[in-house]
Structures are given as C-alpha cells and as structure tokens.
Design an enzyme around this catalytic site. Structure first.
Site, PDB file in Angstrom:
ATOM      1  N   GLU A 123      -6.935  -6.173  -1.250  1.00 47.59           N
ATOM      2  CA  GLU A 123      -7.102  -5.205  -0.156  1.00 47.59           C
ATOM      3  C   GLU A 123      -6.017  -4.150  -0.238  1.00 47.59           C
ATOM      4  O   GLU A 123      -4.874  -4.445  -0.593  1.00 47.59           O
ATOM      5  CB  GLU A 123      -7.045  -5.940   1.191  1.00 47.59           C
ATOM      6  CG  GLU A 123      -7.465  -5.103   2.388  1.00 47.59           C
ATOM      7  CD  GLU A 123      -6.306  -4.606   3.242  1.00 47.59           C
ATOM      8  OE1 GLU A 123      -6.551  -4.197   4.380  1.00 47.59           O
ATOM      9  OE2 GLU A 123      -5.147  -4.612   2.753  1.00 47.59           O
ATOM     10  N   ARG A 137     -10.526   1.275  11.164  1.00 47.42           N
ATOM     11  CA  ARG A 137      -9.454   1.042  10.196  1.00 47.42           C
ATOM     12  C   ARG A 137     -10.076   0.864   8.811  1.00 47.42           C
ATOM     13  O   ARG A 137     -10.295  -0.258   8.337  1.00 47.42           O
ATOM     14  CB  ARG A 137      -8.675  -0.221  10.602  1.00 47.42           C
ATOM     15  CG  ARG A 137      -7.525  -0.627   9.686  1.00 47.42           C
ATOM     16  CD  ARG A 137      -7.045  -2.027  10.058  1.00 47.42           C
ATOM     17  NE  ARG A 137      -5.993  -2.516   9.196  1.00 47.42           N
ATOM     18  CZ  ARG A 137      -4.691  -2.341   9.392  1.00 47.42           C
ATOM     19  NH1 ARG A 137      -4.283  -1.678  10.449  1.00 47.42           N
ATOM     20  NH2 ARG A 137      -3.805  -2.819   8.556  1.00 47.42           N
ATOM     21  N   CYS A 190       0.808  -1.225   0.000  1.00 49.66           N
ATOM     22  CA  CYS A 190       0.000   0.000   0.000  1.00 49.66           C
ATOM     23  C   CYS A 190       0.836   1.268   0.000  1.00 49.66           C
ATOM     24  O   CYS A 190       0.302   2.352  -0.207  1.00 49.66           O
ATOM     25  CB  CYS A 190      -0.906   0.008   1.231  1.00 49.66           C
ATOM     26  SG  CYS A 190      -0.011   0.126   2.806  1.00 49.66           S
ATOM     27  N   ARG A 195     -10.429   0.377   5.026  1.00 47.87           N
ATOM     28  CA  ARG A 195      -9.595  -0.158   3.968  1.00 47.87           C
ATOM     29  C   ARG A 195     -10.441  -0.390   2.724  1.00 47.87           C
ATOM     30  O   ARG A 195     -11.658  -0.580   2.795  1.00 47.87           O
ATOM     31  CB  ARG A 195      -8.942  -1.496   4.390  1.00 47.87           C
ATOM     32  CG  ARG A 195      -7.830  -1.351   5.412  1.00 47.87           C
ATOM     33  CD  ARG A 195      -6.646  -0.595   4.844  1.00 47.87           C
ATOM     34  NE  ARG A 195      -5.496  -0.593   5.707  1.00 47.87           N
ATOM     35  CZ  ARG A 195      -5.248   0.336   6.625  1.00 47.87           C
ATOM     36  NH1 ARG A 195      -6.104   1.326   6.819  1.00 47.87           N
ATOM     37  NH2 ARG A 195      -4.149   0.281   7.363  1.00 47.87           N
TER      38      ARG A 195
END
Length: 412
Positions: free
Chosen positions: A135, A181, A96, A183
């Site tokens: 993800e 969180r 990421c 995502r």
C-alpha cells in the site's frame, strides 16, 4: 547476522490483549513497516497468523505490543531475509514520503526511505512469498511521470510475480466507510510460469462518497471537554459563517483570503506566481461584488485583527449543498479553515489536522478516527492523544486491505 527470536517478549503479554495470535489459522503473513497493525487486523480477520513484524517507530511499537502481544523487530534494512520465518503473505505499507505530494517527491532517489521497496524485493527473492499486498499514496502512480510504478512493476515481474497492469486505486468510501482517502494498493501472486499474464480484479459495487454518512462512525455520546471547540474558535467560525451567508455567491471555487478584500492592486503582485495572482484577482472580484457587505463585516470584526493567520483564510468546498458552515465538516489547515460536506471525512493524515464536526462543535474523537480507518473498537489507541491521531493517520485502512485480500486469495 545470528538468528534472533523476535517474539521473545510474547510472554510479557500472555493473551491479555485484544487481538491474541489465533490458535487455528488458515495462512501466515508478515507485517513490514507495520505501524500500529492495520494489515495485521485485516489479515487476522481473514484467518491469518502473523509470524513476523517490523517497525522502527517506538511509539507505534508500543501500540502494536498492547494490541497484539508481540514486539515488532526494528529496522528492516538490518534484518537478513534468512531470519524471517516462511510465510504465505507479505504485507507492507512501505514509507510513502518519497512519493507523497506532502513530501519532496524524491522517490527512489530518497536514500533513506525510497529504497525500502528493495528490502521488500530481497525478502521476496529469498522466500518466494505466494501473495503480496503493498500500500502507498495515490501519487505513486504519477510520480516521476509514471517511472516509479514502472520500476516497481518490472522488478516484481522479473522475480516471478503476476500483477495488475496498473495498481488499484481505492478509498475507504468505496466500501461504505465515510473517509475520502485514495491510496494505491499493489497485489501480486508468485507464479513465475505466468508472470506475463496480468491479474484482474472485479469490484462489483463501489460506493460514491455521497452514499456514505459520517454519522455511521460517530460516537453517540462525547463529554470529554478536550474535544470541544473553545469559545474563541466558535466565535471565529461563526464570523466566517456570517460572511458566507452574507455574500451573494453560494458556490466559491477558490480560497478566500481576507487580506485581499480590496480592489487595490499591489506593485508586488506582479512578482507572485501566476496561480496566486489568479486567486488574488478572484478575491478582489468577490470583494467588488459584495463591497458594501464586506466593508461592514470587516469593520464589525475589527478587520479580523485578532484572528490567527490561518483563520484569516477560508476554503469552501461544499458547492451549494449546505448553507451553513456548521452543517459541514471542517479542518483548520495552513491554507485556512476548510469546509467540506458531511458525507465523508477528509483523509486522516499523519500531520495532525483533526476534523471538526460542525453540528456538534467538536473535534473528531480518537475512537472516531480509529473507526475511519476501520479499526475494531477493541483496539487500544496510544495513550498519548497526539500520537494516537498521528498513528491512525499513518495507518492503512483495514476494510480496504481486507477487501483486496479477499479477491487476491482466490488466485491459487
């Protein structure tokens, strides 16, 4: 490149691991950029068997081996698609950093990591994998004015995948796991004849963060001294608690910077960025509104002379929902001591800023960090505490992936 038996080390871990390969399984999957196995746990809980994994970090590989009894292959860019076994599901938490706000945000211009999406693409081109679950960080959606997502979307559709018009944006707290969180999750089904027909997924009940409780993941007894705050840390936090309870304001919508507790404007302030000048002005206004108390507080504590630069700053992010710092959950960050409400933990991150549980005056344990990522208590963390926190911070949340996969697999 010759064919390699990537599981040749399996015999070193004969079923004496917490999560051995299932003998009876419903589908097969591969685990790319596998980390310590968040995808693996999610897929295995749904009846999957891992037939291939890839990871380059040696510490993560060690943790993966200890838990699953298999050794991930190394650099995926050096592995031919033909060397990867056939599989039903491709899972990938592709790196990421190129899209993260914490990185340089170079995206596909990042020569070492930004292009790793295209390694996923070449594997899909060869195998025509039925399902894909990817993800990444929340920022991927807006990165480069949305062009990064458009690139991923167009490439996957072109090779035959049905996708949602926009990636899903989900957080563990949506499923009752007390961690905020967000995502991006990208779900796809290989269906070349219908690639132009978008996928749609329903999540009937998504919880709010106020529906969660951090207590649900806390260990009942923690005695290891390494988790508890030092007397110096307790003293510094108590001094800031005295400050918060002594000022007139209960809601503070800006970072508190003790070095600007005065009404004197520096000639250098004009050279500062506008956002910083605005915060300085707000600090000076706060000082003027509480001058008598703040002057006495600063003098009492020697103008915070013994504080580290980090602890000379404080960020109150609880509104008026709590009245004491010790009722919140904290993090010591470069931007200061950050205090949040105790319903949800802040996002675990790879850079270690371990949450502090105020009422217990201790840091979150490694096991609690694992639970925030929905890792089963049987999971064996890395023996190096720093690595363990880092690895859970890098991991995908098992519950989020599992809930997405449940819905994806309904598309035949």
């Amino acid at each position: 490149m010759g064919k390699v038996n990537y599981w040749e080390n399996d015999q070193l871990f004969p079923r004496e691991v917490p999560f051995p390969q299932p003998e009876n399984y419903k589908f097969t999957f591969i685990d790319l950029f596998a980390g310590i196995g968040g995808f693996h746990l999610a897929m295995e809980e749904l009846g999957g068997k891992c037939v291939f994994a890839s990871e380059i970090d040696p510490d993560a590989i060690t943790t993966y081996e200890q838990n699953f009894g298999m050794t991930p292959a190394g650099d995926i860019t050096k592995i031919a698609a033909t060397d990867i076994p056939p599989h039903d599901v491709l899972c990938a938490g592709f790196p990421c950093q190129p899209f993260s706000k914490a990185g340089k945000q170079e995206g596909f211009e990042d020569e070492t990591k930004g292009t790793l999406f295209f390694d996923i693409e070449r594997i899909l081109l060869h195998h025509h994998t039925k399902y894909i679950i990817l993800e990444n960080v929340r920022n991927l959606v807006s990165h480069d004015n949305g062009n990064t997502w458009k690139t991923i979307y167009s490439h996957l559709k072109k090779i035959g995948y049905r996708l949602t018009p926009q990636p899903l944006i989900l957080s563990p707290h949506h499923f009752g796991v007390p961690q905020l969180r967000e995502r991006v999750v990208i779900l796809g089904v290989y269906d070349p004849q219908n690639a132009d027909n978008d996928l749609h997924f329903e999540f009937d009940t998504l919880y709010k963060k106020t529906d969660c409780s951090l207590d649900s993941i806390l260990e009942s007894q923690v005695s290891d001294e390494k988790y508890f705050l030092t007397q110096q840390e307790i003293s510094e936090i108590e001094i800031w608690n005295e400050f918060y309870q002594g000022i007139k304001e209960t809601v503070i919508g800006f970072p508190i910077w003790a070095e600007y507790f005065s009404n004197v404007t520096s000639n250098q302030d004009a050279c500062l960025p506008e956002w910083k000048r605005i915060f300085i002005e707000k600090n000076q206004a706060l000082y003027n509104n509480n001058k008598e108390f703040i002057d006495a507080w600063l003098k009492k504590y020697n103008y915070l002379e013994n504080f580290t630069p980090t602890m000379k700053k404080m960020e109150w992010q609880c509104g008026n929902k709590i009245s004491s710092i010790w009722d919140g959950i904290m993090q010591k960050r470069p931007s200061g001591l950050r205090i949040k409400c105790p319903d949800c933990a802040p996002a675990l991150v790879a850079i270690v800023q371990i949450p502090i549980i105020g009422k217990y005056k201790r840091r979150m344990t490694v096991r609690e960090a694992a639970r925030l990522q929905s890792f089963d208590d049987r999971f064996i963390p890395n023996t190096n505490q720093y690595q363990a926190y880092k690895q859970f911070g890098n991991a995908v949340n098992v519950t989020v992936i599992k809930e997405c996969a449940r819905r994806l697999f309904k598309y035949e």
